[in-house]
Design a protein around this motif. Structure first.
Motif, PDB file in Angstrom:
ATOM      1  N   GLY A  28      44.691  25.142  26.152  1.00 46.01           N
ATOM      2  CA  GLY A  28      44.405  24.783  24.868  1.00 46.01           C
ATOM      3  C   GLY A  28      45.187  25.755  23.921  1.00 46.01           C
ATOM      4  N   GLY A  29      45.108  25.461  22.494  1.00 43.22           N
ATOM      5  CA  GLY A  29      45.557  26.323  21.399  1.00 43.22           C
ATOM      6  C   GLY A  29      45.366  27.595  21.450  1.00 43.22           C
ATOM      7  N   PRO A  58      39.183  21.103  24.822  1.00 42.30           N
ATOM      8  CA  PRO A  58      40.470  20.535  25.340  1.00 42.30           C
ATOM      9  C   PRO A  58      41.660  21.293  25.751  1.00 42.30           C
ATOM     10  N   GLY A 105      44.887  20.635  25.381  1.00 43.26           N
ATOM     11  CA  GLY A 105      45.975  20.283  24.784  1.00 43.26           C
ATOM     12  C   GLY A 105      45.560  19.376  23.680  1.00 43.26           C
ATOM     13  N   VAL A 106      46.340  18.848  22.846  1.00 47.98           N
ATOM     14  CA  VAL A 106      46.223  18.073  21.848  1.00 47.98           C
ATOM     15  C   VAL A 106      46.041  16.707  22.317  1.00 47.98           C
ATOM     16  N   GLY A 163      53.999  24.853  21.729  1.00 48.41           N
ATOM     17  CA  GLY A 163      53.339  24.317  22.981  1.00 48.41           C
ATOM     18  C   GLY A 163      52.145  23.461  22.526  1.00 48.41           C
ATOM     19  N   MET A 164      51.929  22.276  23.154  1.00 48.54           N
ATOM     20  CA  MET A 164      50.807  21.623  22.845  1.00 48.54           C
ATOM     21  C   MET A 164      49.675  20.916  23.957  1.00 48.54           C
ATOM     22  N   TYR A 197      47.578  30.495  23.586  1.00 49.45           N
ATOM     23  CA  TYR A 197      48.930  31.350  23.112  1.00 49.45           C
ATOM     24  C   TYR A 197      48.674  32.498  22.686  1.00 49.45           C
ATOM     25  N   LEU A 225      50.136  27.562  18.073  1.00 53.58           N
ATOM     26  CA  LEU A 225      49.185  28.258  17.511  1.00 53.58           C
ATOM     27  C   LEU A 225      48.920  29.761  18.068  1.00 53.58           C
ATOM     28  N   ASP A 241      34.365  18.027  21.125  1.00 56.79           N
ATOM     29  CA  ASP A 241      35.675  17.524  21.762  1.00 56.79           C
ATOM     30  C   ASP A 241      35.606  17.392  23.013  1.00 56.79           C
ATOM     31  N   PHE A 274      54.517  19.323  15.547  1.00 51.45           N
ATOM     32  CA  PHE A 274      53.369  18.679  15.698  1.00 51.45           C
ATOM     33  C   PHE A 274      53.233  17.151  15.537  1.00 51.45           C
ATOM     34  N   LYS A 313      35.990  31.559  19.527  1.00 51.80           N
ATOM     35  CA  LYS A 313      35.343  31.640  20.872  1.00 51.80           C
ATOM     36  C   LYS A 313      35.367  33.190  21.266  1.00 51.80           C
ATOM     37  N   GLU A 342      44.039  14.280  21.657  1.00 51.70           N
ATOM     38  CA  GLU A 342      44.430  12.897  21.059  1.00 51.70           C
ATOM     39  C   GLU A 342      45.683  12.173  21.035  1.00 51.70           C
ATOM     40  N   GLY A 345      40.757  24.388  23.290  1.00 51.34           N
ATOM     41  CA  GLY A 345      40.570  24.059  21.870  1.00 51.34           C
ATOM     42  C   GLY A 345      41.546  24.825  21.147  1.00 51.34           C
ATOM     43  N   ALA A 346      41.303  24.603  19.627  1.00 50.09           N
ATOM     44  CA  ALA A 346      42.247  25.408  18.871  1.00 50.09           C
ATOM     45  C   ALA A 346      42.316  26.887  18.855  1.00 50.09           C
TER      46      ALA A 346
HETATM   47  P1  AMP Z   1      37.970  23.127  18.988  1.00 52.16           P
HETATM   48  O1  AMP Z   1      37.526  22.294  17.993  1.00 52.16           O
HETATM   49  O2  AMP Z   1      38.043  24.493  18.905  1.00 52.16           O
HETATM   50  O3  AMP Z   1      37.594  22.672  20.278  1.00 52.16           O
HETATM   51  O4  AMP Z   1      39.432  22.408  19.253  1.00 52.16           O
HETATM   52  C1  AMP Z   1      39.929  20.839  19.548  1.00 52.16           C
HETATM   53  C2  AMP Z   1      41.097  20.925  18.937  1.00 52.16           C
HETATM   54  O5  AMP Z   1      42.091  21.660  19.355  1.00 52.16           O
HETATM   55  C3  AMP Z   1      41.867  19.415  19.315  1.00 52.16           C
HETATM   56  O6  AMP Z   1      41.772  18.683  18.236  1.00 52.16           O
HETATM   57  C4  AMP Z   1      42.921  19.481  20.118  1.00 52.16           C
HETATM   58  O7  AMP Z   1      44.022  18.480  19.174  1.00 52.16           O
HETATM   59  C5  AMP Z   1      43.406  20.899  19.335  1.00 52.16           C
HETATM   60  N1  AMP Z   1      44.493  21.644  20.266  1.00 52.16           N
HETATM   61  C6  AMP Z   1      44.166  21.798  21.478  1.00 52.16           C
HETATM   62  N2  AMP Z   1      45.405  22.546  22.302  1.00 52.16           N
HETATM   63  C7  AMP Z   1      46.294  22.505  21.124  1.00 52.16           C
HETATM   64  C8  AMP Z   1      47.494  23.176  21.043  1.00 52.16           C
HETATM   65  N3  AMP Z   1      48.168  23.559  22.002  1.00 52.16           N
HETATM   66  N4  AMP Z   1      47.995  22.897  19.689  1.00 52.16           N
HETATM   67  C9  AMP Z   1      47.279  22.464  18.755  1.00 52.16           C
HETATM   68  N5  AMP Z   1      46.303  22.084  18.768  1.00 52.16           N
HETATM   69  C10 AMP Z   1      45.624  22.051  20.043  1.00 52.16           C
END
Ligand code: AMP
Length: 403
Positions: free
Chosen positions: A225-226, A328, A330-331, A302-303, A229, A243, A361, A278, A207, A333, A201-202
């Motif tokens: 995920g984000g 997730p 990564g991104v 990084g995505m 980083y 991120l 998500d 992005f 968390k 979507e 996740g982002a």
């Molecule tokens: P969360 O609501 O914290 O579970 O985050 C989910 C969101 O994190 C999704 O919309 C993803 O697109 C985004 N996400 C995951 N990895 C990355 C990344 N490396 N950079 C930017 N956004 C991310």
């Protein structure tokens, strides 16, 4: 509090009684059409049990965020129609803007055993989210017994989850709530080991408490995920435009040190999928490269986790007996940036371990990628499952009567 000490619907004597059930009918709607009926389906076992056992079944739920006033686009009317189809039975929708109004009172007064009435969106009333006494008492006046089956709202003390319990004879968890508590509770408090948790996740900030609590429970903590980083930055790596929460770098360093002390393995991405910007819109075509996690150029972002990380994470999952996944990789979507999330979902789908997916998500990712029926349990509550993983007491469960 032990969640398992709480009454469940089967502990109640429901025949001939008016039973108010708090469901989670907070379904996604597009132009008035329900686009995902999972939450309605998940509510059926409790409703069906009550019908079969001769209760008068009164249902309530929130839908979206009407912010304390009637919003026709957030009416529960479409849920009434879909629910009626699912139950194969007519249900009465009491469309009172004040939730407990003349329609609701008349509908409940006319109920026979086995009948079903659905009330209007509880968040049409401003007191709902403040756990105000007036609405709690009004809801209580409609019923004898209360069943909470809305795991997705269990982390909130609202009138329809907590307040109402002061105005009924007894309260109990419904089947969905009991199932969520059983899976999440066993995984976190009594896991069959090795216990692997995967967080993504982002934002790392969302968390922090989950990481801290899971460091005391899990054998391995995988971070993608984000949020990864900030951990990579804590290791001294350049993360470019990825991120990054600079205020949490020290925290990540501390967590990695604590994990080492406790013998908990933390796995971070070893390679990343990067791009210069992005994607806009989020699912736009995008040119990407894969680089080692310590070789992200300063002008790149990084995505997704790279293929070597996906393999590393998948191998760890293969040896696990219990896996909990939230967020997730990564991104996801964007199809080009969904590969890491798909690889992890695939690994979970192929293992014999108990696999539990946090709501939000991750649940959406697993379902849209077609792995839904391969998981042991997909939580219906994003926020609630996170708070559960944080080790917090959920007020919507704590308020139920003890056995
Ligand atoms: P969360 O609501 O914290 O579970 O985050 C989910 C969101 O994190 C999704 O919309 C993803 O697109 C985004 N996400 C995951 N990895 C990355 C990344 N490396 N950079 C930017 N956004 C991310």
């Amino acid at each position: 509090m032990s969640y398992l000490s709480k009454k469940t619907v089967e502990d109640l004597n429901v025949a001939g009684k008016r039973v108010l059930v708090r469901c989670d009918f907070n379904v996604p709607l597009k132009n008035g059409v329900i686009t995902d009926e999972n939450r309605i389906v998940a509510a059926l076992p409790t409703i069906q049990y009550l019908i079969n056992n001769g209760a008068k079944v009164i249902l309530c739920s929130h839908l979206g965020k009407p912010k304390g006033e009637p919003k026709p686009e957030l009416s529960l009317a479409p849920v009434a129609v879909r629910l009626s189809e699912k139950l194969g039975k007519e249900i009465v929708f009491a469309a009172d803007d004040c939730v407990v109004g003349e329609n609701a009172k008349a509908a409940v007064a006319a109920m026979k055993d086995g009948d079903v009435v659905l009330l209007q969106n509880t968040r049409y009333r401003a007191e709902e989210t403040k756990n105000g006494e007036a609405l709690s008492a009004e809801l209580g006046s409609l019923c004898d017994l209360f069943v909470n089956d809305a795991f997705g709202a269990a982390h909130r003390a609202h009138c329809s989850t907590v307040g109402v319990t002061a105005f009924v004879e007894e309260s109990a968890n419904g089947y969905l709530m009991a199932k969520e508590v059983e899976f999440l509770g066993n995984a976190v408090n009594n896991p069959v080991r090795p216990f692997v948790t995967i967080l993504g996740g982002a934002k790392v900030a969302d968390k922090l408490n989950v990481i801290e609590n899971l460091l005391n429970k899990a054998d391995t903590l995988i971070i993608g995920g984000g949020m990864a980083y900030t951990f990579l930055a804590a290791k001294g790596y350049e993360v470019g435009k990825s991120l990054l929460d600079t205020t949490k770098i020290d925290y990540c360093r501390e967590m990695m040190a604590r994990a080492e002390e406790k013998g908990v393995k933390i796995l971070l991405p070893i390679d990343c999928v990067i791009a210069s910007d992005f994607p806009n819109p989020i699912d736009a075509e995008i040119d990407v490269e894969v680089v080692a996690a310590d070789a992200i150029p300063a002008d790149m972002e990084g995505m997704d986790i790279g293929p070597a990380s996906a393999e590393l994470f998948a191998n760890e999952v293969k040896n696990a007996k219990t896996v909990v996944w939230n967020g997730p990789m990564g991104v996801f979507e964007n199809p080009t940036l969904a590969k890491g999330t798909i690889a992890v979902a695939q690994a979970l789908a192929e293992t014999d371990a108990t696999t539990i997916i946090g709501g939000g998500d991750s649940a959406a990712a697993v379902n849209t990628l077609g792995f839904g029926d391969k998981m042991s349990h997909i939580s219906t509550g994003g926020g609630a499952s996170l708070e559960f993983l944080e080790g917090k007491e959920l007020p919507g469960i704590a308020a139920m009567s003890d056995k």
